[in-house]
Write an enzyme that holds these catalytic residues in place. Structure first.
Site, mmCIF file in Angstrom:
data_model
loop_
_atom_site.group_PDB
_atom_site.id
_atom_site.type_symbol
_atom_site.label_atom_id
_atom_site.label_comp_id
_atom_site.label_asym_id
_atom_site.label_seq_id
_atom_site.Cartn_x
_atom_site.Cartn_y
_atom_site.Cartn_z
ATOM 1 C CD GLU A 10 2.387 39.074 81.153
ATOM 2 O OE1 GLU A 10 2.099 39.929 80.302
ATOM 3 O OE2 GLU A 10 1.907 37.936 81.156
ATOM 4 C CD GLN A 100 5.891 29.724 71.215
ATOM 5 O OE1 GLN A 100 5.446 30.776 71.632
ATOM 6 N NE2 GLN A 100 7.171 29.479 71.095
ATOM 7 C CG LEU A 283 14.768 32.592 71.119
ATOM 8 C CD1 LEU A 283 13.680 31.634 70.660
ATOM 9 C CD2 LEU A 283 15.913 32.608 70.102
ATOM 10 C CB ALA A 284 14.959 35.454 76.571
ATOM 11 C CG ASP A 285 8.584 35.141 77.750
ATOM 12 O OD1 ASP A 285 8.672 34.473 78.794
ATOM 13 O OD2 ASP A 285 7.595 35.818 77.463
ATOM 14 C CD GLN A 286 7.561 32.375 73.171
ATOM 15 O OE1 GLN A 286 7.057 31.337 73.551
ATOM 16 N NE2 GLN A 286 6.868 33.493 73.060
ATOM 17 C CG HIS A 307 5.533 37.989 78.664
ATOM 18 N ND1 HIS A 307 5.821 36.769 78.120
ATOM 19 C CD2 HIS A 307 4.209 38.183 78.445
ATOM 20 C CE1 HIS A 307 4.728 36.250 77.584
ATOM 21 N NE2 HIS A 307 3.732 37.088 77.770
#
Length: 339
Positions: A10, A100, A283-286, A307
């Site tokens: 991305e 983060q 949230l999956a990404d984080q 992403h």
């Protein structure tokens, strides 16, 4: 030296942020070219430069002459040092994305840390502070991390001026976690935050949520903020489930009606509920990075974004893990294993 191409996948700032975090933790230096190549304004924006400078400060890293607009960077980390840190973005750039970048690394510091970051806390291109507190923070706590995130002052686009403070204790090892189902819903509620914006805006947003979700008035809250923290408006919908908490948001903008803002948030919520997955797209990404640091983990998500795929690719460059996604119909599963 790990060589990274910022145009991968991305092509946004996530490649850089993930690389900074894992470089600090693993001690592996990296060089990145084509930073944010797929964005309208490529190169380091102010918030990305602050993330680089902050990472350099807490890990005694050598970053050369990094500057706004730079499209390449070399990062050579040292030892992660706990302590009191304060960073200012100076624009409405996201405090949460800078934070983060630092949080996982500070778990590996030699002492507790307190980090204060000023800038934007609620804007449409990043997770809001409440997402970090309720969703991301809960997952990290389940994995054994001790961190406390406090929203000191709200900062909306374009003025910024917000502040987030995080207290982080060292954690010798994150515990593997499985989030395959969300469990029964414990509570659900909507909040409309307004600063320097008419109360009618919040009332109309919450009326839209009430009609769509069938919630009662006790689940709908107007959060009036001091005028000097605006102008700004954010609609947040929080679903607290047995195993996971999710936060969905939409932001008020000029020429956008309250009804459309409500519809944007509700669309996200309905997609998540209908999927049956444990965690939402963001949230999956984080959580992929902390799961990889733990060495293993599994979760289901309503959508695997480009992403997330890009993030997985960068993580695998620094850590000896495999990250696999599998479509399960209405949702996808992610399995992280040590190679």
């Amino acid at each position: 030296m790990i060589e990274l191409d910022g145009a991968t996948g991305e092509g946004g700032g996530q490649v850089l942020r993930t690389a900074l975090t894992l470089s600090m933790i693993t001690g592996q230096p990296f060089r990145i070219a084509n930073i944010r190549a797929n964005r309208p304004k490529p190169g380091l924006m102010r918030q990305h430069l602050v993330a680089v400078q902050a990472a350099a400060e807490i890990s005694n890293a050598d970053i050369g002459s990094a500057a706004v607009g730079a499209q390449s960077l070399q990062f050579i980390p040292g030892k992660i040092i706990g302590g009191a840190y304060r960073f200012a973005i100076g624009t409405a750039g996201s405090c949460t994305l800078v934070l983060q970048t630092l949080l996982p690394a500070l778990l590996y510091a030699d002492a507790p840390s307190v980090v204060s970051i000023s800038g934007g806390t609620h804007n449409s291109m990043a997770p809001p502070a409440h997402f970090l507190q309720r969703a991301y923070g809960r997952v990290m706590a389940e994995m054994g991390a001790t961190l406390e995130i406090e929203l000191k002052r709200y900062g909306f686009y374009p003025a910024g001026g917000g502040e987030i403070e995080a207290k982080v204790s060292p954690c010798k090892r994150l515990q593997p976690l499985e989030l395959m189902s969300r469990g029964e819903r414990v509570s659900g509620y909507a909040e409309s935050f307004i600063a320097g914006v008419p109360a009618d805006v919040a009332k109309r947003e919450l009326a839209g949520v009430k009609a769509a979700m069938g919630w009662d008035d006790a689940q709908l809250m107007i959060r009036g903020l001091p005028h000097d923290q605006g102008p700004g408006n954010a609609l947040l919908i929080t679903l607290e489930n047995q195993h996971v908490t999710e936060v969905f948001c939409a932001f008020g903008e000029k020429m956008v009606t309250s009804e459309i803002v409500a519809k944007k948030a509700i669309t996200q919520v309905r997609q998540y509920i209908a999927s049956g997955a444990a965690v939402g797209e963001h949230l999956a990404d984080q959580i992929m990075l902390p799961f990889a640091l733990a060495g293993s983990g599994r979760f289901t998500t309503d959508r695997v974004s480009q992403h997330a795929l890009t993030n997985a690719e960068v993580i695998a460059r620094f850590l000896p893990v495999s990250i696999a996604f599998e479509n399960q119909g209405l949702f996808s599963s992610c399995v992280i294993e040590t190679k």
